[in-house]
Design a protein around this motif. Structure first.
Motif, mmCIF file in Angstrom:
data_model
loop_
_atom_site.group_PDB
_atom_site.id
_atom_site.type_symbol
_atom_site.label_atom_id
_atom_site.label_comp_id
_atom_site.label_asym_id
_atom_site.label_seq_id
_atom_site.Cartn_x
_atom_site.Cartn_y
_atom_site.Cartn_z
ATOM 1 N N ASN A 30 71.979 -24.489 -40.457
ATOM 2 C CA ASN A 30 71.026 -24.448 -41.336
ATOM 3 C C ASN A 30 71.394 -23.885 -42.704
ATOM 4 O O ASN A 30 72.128 -22.958 -42.808
ATOM 5 N N THR A 31 70.881 -24.653 -43.945
ATOM 6 C CA THR A 31 71.507 -24.307 -45.077
ATOM 7 C C THR A 31 70.926 -22.741 -45.664
ATOM 8 O O THR A 31 71.344 -22.271 -46.473
ATOM 9 N N GLY A 57 71.282 -32.363 -41.584
ATOM 10 C CA GLY A 57 72.012 -31.326 -42.552
ATOM 11 C C GLY A 57 71.441 -30.059 -42.400
ATOM 12 O O GLY A 57 72.281 -29.162 -43.044
ATOM 13 N N SER A 97 68.906 -28.718 -44.016
ATOM 14 C CA SER A 97 68.713 -28.601 -45.293
ATOM 15 C C SER A 97 67.199 -28.238 -45.493
ATOM 16 O O SER A 97 67.129 -27.765 -46.904
ATOM 17 N N ASN A 98 66.265 -28.501 -44.908
ATOM 18 C CA ASN A 98 65.179 -28.775 -45.105
ATOM 19 C C ASN A 98 64.203 -27.961 -44.019
ATOM 20 O O ASN A 98 63.327 -28.493 -43.537
ATOM 21 N N ASN A 138 75.856 -38.156 -44.759
ATOM 22 C CA ASN A 138 75.693 -37.279 -45.578
ATOM 23 C C ASN A 138 74.990 -37.976 -46.920
ATOM 24 O O ASN A 138 75.482 -39.121 -47.489
ATOM 25 N N TRP A 139 73.907 -37.660 -47.476
ATOM 26 C CA TRP A 139 72.912 -38.472 -48.245
ATOM 27 C C TRP A 139 73.866 -38.417 -49.603
ATOM 28 O O TRP A 139 73.777 -39.581 -50.196
ATOM 29 N N GLY A 180 71.436 -32.750 -47.334
ATOM 30 C CA GLY A 180 71.003 -33.365 -46.207
ATOM 31 C C GLY A 180 71.354 -34.586 -45.762
ATOM 32 O O GLY A 180 72.253 -35.278 -46.574
ATOM 33 N N ALA A 195 66.888 -37.887 -42.569
ATOM 34 C CA ALA A 195 65.928 -36.810 -43.292
ATOM 35 C C ALA A 195 65.191 -37.472 -44.453
ATOM 36 O O ALA A 195 64.045 -37.394 -44.796
ATOM 37 N N GLN A 217 60.793 -37.193 -45.660
ATOM 38 C CA GLN A 217 60.529 -36.197 -46.817
ATOM 39 C C GLN A 217 60.240 -37.002 -47.954
ATOM 40 O O GLN A 217 59.382 -36.814 -48.967
ATOM 41 N N ALA A 258 66.921 -23.302 -49.149
ATOM 42 C CA ALA A 258 66.583 -24.779 -48.741
ATOM 43 C C ALA A 258 66.056 -25.745 -49.594
ATOM 44 O O ALA A 258 65.297 -26.614 -49.505
ATOM 45 N N PRO A 268 59.864 -27.069 -46.618
ATOM 46 C CA PRO A 268 60.422 -27.367 -45.435
ATOM 47 C C PRO A 268 59.799 -27.556 -44.179
ATOM 48 O O PRO A 268 58.540 -26.950 -43.794
#
Length: 352
Positions: free
Chosen positions: A17-18, A56, A58-59, A97-98, A121, A125, A129, A241, A339
């Motif tokens: 987790n970022t 990822g 990230s959120n 990966n986005w 991310g 995902a 979002q 995040a 998040p």
């Protein structure tokens, strides 16, 4: 013969987790195929464990211990499905990966995602979002997605209408929440570049760099990357995040009240309502660069919460609640977290 899916017990998630939060999953599996994902869901049903998908990382805000099966979705693949003079239809698997997908699309002369460069991310995902930046949202190019039903293990099809997209929102955050894992996304991109430079800072930067020359998609992508790097910390250096709060929307009458009290308030019209800049509200509440223990707001962008080292998920939630309270006290506006939150308590179990 394929090898059986590997399930790890008591798996550390601090590197997953970022925000860099210390968290442990009771069970963890990395899935690289649809069959492996189905096996993971079968395991979770047999053990009566909730399933938490992780791309990822990230959120998300993670609690200390997740009594669940955490599934890292690592499905890979990017394909140009069709092309004509107007449209390029592309598909990407959820584990891509986005940002790398954006660069791949540009290299394949498929345009429209350049403003979404460097968003952290995974592809899977993005629809949850309805990611957006600099005047562009995912829904603008979205065609469909495939998602696996957690109960049946079957892959189902969702078109744009089925996804119910809103501002940083979709049915997967509402009525379909915790029911599906997205496995692929299909988009219709432009065969010719149609620059979207309406976001002031982006347009100004591109104009300064290029003078009178028309920008390429790579020019726009690079400008977006540079703006993001200037505003947002690198998660590999400072745990974060990204934007932690949504920009709140208020009615015209509420906007009139705020404008009278705060003439320089940052806002822009959205239909009959107004969207406020959450970062400005936090900054004006005296919270930019503030720190409590290991958690703080980023010194260059108040919208970003950072882990200075050693913070827990509960620390982050407590700090974010303080920000919500301070902003509400000053402006009468409630900020909503972006998040997804995964915490556990003996009473509540997994929640968000």
């Amino acid at each position: 013969m394929t090898s059986p899916l590997k399930i790890c017990d008591n798996y550390p998630l601090i590197e997953k987790n970022t925000l860099g939060l210390p968290s442990t999953a009771r069970c963890y599996a990395e899935v690289n195929t649809i069959a492996e994902l189905q096996s993971a869901l079968t395991f979770a049903r047999e053990k009566r464990l909730p399933v938490i998908p992780l791309g990822g990382g990230s959120n998300v805000v993670l609690g200390d211990f997740l009594n669940a099966l955490v599934v890292h979705v690592n499905l890979k693949g990017r394909t140009v499905l069709s092309r004509d003079q107007d449209c390029v239809r592309v598909r990407a698997e959820a584990g891509e990966n986005w940002h790398e997908f954006v660069l791949w699309s540009l290299s394949n002369e498929a345009y429209g995602l350049e403003n979404l460069s460097l968003i952290p991310g995974a592809v899977g995902a993005a629809p949850i979002q309805n990611i957006g930046a600099y005047g562009v949202e995912l829904k603008d190019s979205f065609v469909s997605l495939e998602a696996m039903n957690l109960e049946s293990g079957l892959v189902e099809y969702f078109d744009r209408q089925n996804c119910g997209f809103g501002y940083r929102d979709s049915v997967f955050k509402r009525e379909k929440r915790d029911q599906y894992i997205i496995v692929s996304v299909t988009l219709d991109l432009d065969a010719t570049l149609k620059p979207n430079l309406g976001y002031g800072q982006l347009g100004d930067l591109v104009a300064r760099r290029l003078g009178g020359r028309a920008p390429s998609a790579v020019d726009i992508s690079q400008a977006v990357c540079d703006i993001r790097r200037e505003k947002l910390p690198d998660p590999s250096e400072v745990g974060n995040a990204g934007s932690f709060f949504k920009n709140p929307e208020v009615s015209s009458s509420e906007m009139d009240r705020l404008k009278q009290a705060y003439p320089d308030i940052v806002a822009y019209p959205v239909g009959q309502n107004w969207k406020l800049a959450a970062g400005w509200l936090i900054d004006q509440s005296g919270l930019k660069g503030m720190r409590e223990g290991a958690v703080g707001t980023y010194q260059y962008q108040a919208l970003v919460l950072v882990n200075h080292g050693g913070a827990t998920g509960q620390d982050v939630l407590s700090f974010s609640s303080m920000i919500q309270q301070k902003v509400n006290d000053k402006f009468g506006v409630l900020l909503e977290r972006e998040p997804r939150v995964y915490m556990e308590s003996p009473q509540a179990g997994l929640r968000s």
